[in-house]
Design a protein around this motif. Structure first.
Motif, short mmCIF file in Angstrom:
data_model
loop_
_atom_site.label_atom_id
_atom_site.label_comp_id
_atom_site.label_asym_id
_atom_site.label_seq_id
_atom_site.Cartn_x
_atom_site.Cartn_y
_atom_site.Cartn_z
N THR A 271 46.39 36.68 44.42
CA THR A 271 46.43 37.44 43.75
C THR A 271 46.41 37.60 42.20
O THR A 271 46.11 38.48 41.23
CB THR A 271 48.18 37.88 43.48
OG1 THR A 271 48.07 38.51 45.35
CG2 THR A 271 48.68 39.56 43.22
N LEU A 272 46.73 36.63 41.45
CA LEU A 272 47.37 36.56 39.86
C LEU A 272 45.82 36.08 39.56
O LEU A 272 45.59 36.53 38.26
CB LEU A 272 47.49 34.99 40.14
CG LEU A 272 49.54 35.22 40.56
CD1 LEU A 272 50.51 33.60 39.98
CD2 LEU A 272 50.03 35.88 39.02
N ARG A 273 44.29 35.48 40.45
CA ARG A 273 43.58 35.03 39.75
C ARG A 273 42.47 36.54 39.55
O ARG A 273 42.38 36.56 38.51
CB ARG A 273 42.43 34.78 40.74
CG ARG A 273 42.93 32.92 40.39
CD ARG A 273 41.56 32.71 40.85
NE ARG A 273 41.77 31.04 41.71
CZ ARG A 273 41.90 30.69 42.96
NH1 ARG A 273 42.04 30.68 43.54
NH2 ARG A 273 42.60 28.92 42.83
N ILE B 296 44.33 39.18 39.05
CA ILE B 296 44.93 39.86 38.19
C ILE B 296 44.24 39.94 37.06
O ILE B 296 44.05 40.22 35.57
CB ILE B 296 46.33 39.74 37.94
CG1 ILE B 296 47.29 40.33 39.35
CG2 ILE B 296 47.32 40.20 37.01
CD1 ILE B 296 48.66 39.57 39.76
N ASN B 297 44.07 38.37 36.73
CA ASN B 297 43.95 37.59 35.16
C ASN B 297 42.46 38.31 34.80
O ASN B 297 41.72 38.21 33.78
CB ASN B 297 43.39 36.20 35.08
CG ASN B 297 44.96 35.57 35.55
OD1 ASN B 297 46.16 36.23 34.74
ND2 ASN B 297 45.60 34.67 36.33
N SER B 298 41.64 38.72 36.60
CA SER B 298 40.43 39.07 35.86
C SER B 298 40.34 40.36 35.36
O SER B 298 39.47 41.01 34.65
CB SER B 298 39.39 38.35 37.22
OG SER B 298 38.24 39.34 38.00
N PHE B 299 40.97 41.05 36.37
CA PHE B 299 41.33 42.09 35.73
C PHE B 299 41.53 42.38 34.33
O PHE B 299 41.10 43.19 33.59
CB PHE B 299 42.08 42.84 36.93
CG PHE B 299 42.49 44.36 36.47
CD1 PHE B 299 41.74 45.77 36.71
CD2 PHE B 299 43.51 44.84 35.34
CE1 PHE B 299 41.64 47.34 36.45
CE2 PHE B 299 44.01 46.47 34.84
CZ PHE B 299 43.37 47.46 35.28
N GLN B 300 42.85 41.91 34.16
CA GLN B 300 42.94 41.81 32.53
C GLN B 300 41.85 41.46 31.38
O GLN B 300 41.57 41.53 30.69
CB GLN B 300 43.72 40.45 31.91
CG GLN B 300 44.74 40.82 31.01
CD GLN B 300 45.43 42.36 30.16
OE1 GLN B 300 45.78 42.76 31.83
NE2 GLN B 300 45.03 42.76 29.08
N SER C 155 48.93 30.43 49.00
CA SER C 155 47.72 30.82 48.89
C SER C 155 47.16 32.33 47.83
O SER C 155 46.06 32.83 47.71
CB SER C 155 46.89 30.46 49.56
OG SER C 155 45.27 31.09 49.36
N HIS C 156 48.38 33.44 48.71
CA HIS C 156 47.86 34.82 48.93
C HIS C 156 48.42 35.12 47.29
O HIS C 156 47.74 35.48 46.49
CB HIS C 156 48.50 35.05 49.93
CG HIS C 156 48.12 35.63 50.85
ND1 HIS C 156 47.99 36.25 51.78
CD2 HIS C 156 47.26 34.37 51.60
CE1 HIS C 156 47.65 35.79 52.99
NE2 HIS C 156 47.25 35.09 52.79
N LEU C 157 49.28 34.40 47.03
CA LEU C 157 49.54 34.46 45.29
C LEU C 157 48.75 34.20 45.23
O LEU C 157 48.94 34.62 43.41
CB LEU C 157 50.70 34.06 45.06
CG LEU C 157 51.96 33.90 43.52
CD1 LEU C 157 52.61 35.31 43.09
CD2 LEU C 157 53.39 33.52 43.73
N ASP C 158 48.13 33.06 44.82
CA ASP C 158 47.61 32.55 44.17
C ASP C 158 46.34 32.99 43.18
O ASP C 158 45.75 33.45 42.74
CB ASP C 158 47.23 30.88 43.68
CG ASP C 158 46.09 30.07 43.08
OD1 ASP C 158 45.88 30.54 41.87
OD2 ASP C 158 45.41 30.01 43.74
#
Length: 62
Positions: free
Chosen positions: A46-48, A50-54, A41-44
């Motif tokens: 974090t990936l969200r 990162i995607n939002s930042f990108q 859940s934490h990884l998910d």
């Protein structure tokens, strides 16, 4: 003649010990799976982020 039942080579105490051991193993496995779920859940999350930042970076660079 009645056939005598063969006694199991495993004592009742040993069987009980094996059951307790199995229960402990399942309990530990459940705990590890809960931990893995939290980490996933934490990884998910974090990936969200990162995607939002990108996405924001891509929009600003256009």
């Amino acid at each position: 003649m009645k056939e005598e039942q063969k006694k199991s080579p495993v004592s009742e105490e040993t069987r009980l010990s094996q059951v307790v051991s199995a229960q402990t193993n399942f309990s530990e496995l459940a705990q590890l799976l809960r931990l893995a779920s939290v980490q996933a859940s934490h990884l998910d999350d974090t990936l969200r982020k990162i995607n939002s930042f990108q996405l924001k970076a891509d929009i600003k660079s256009r």
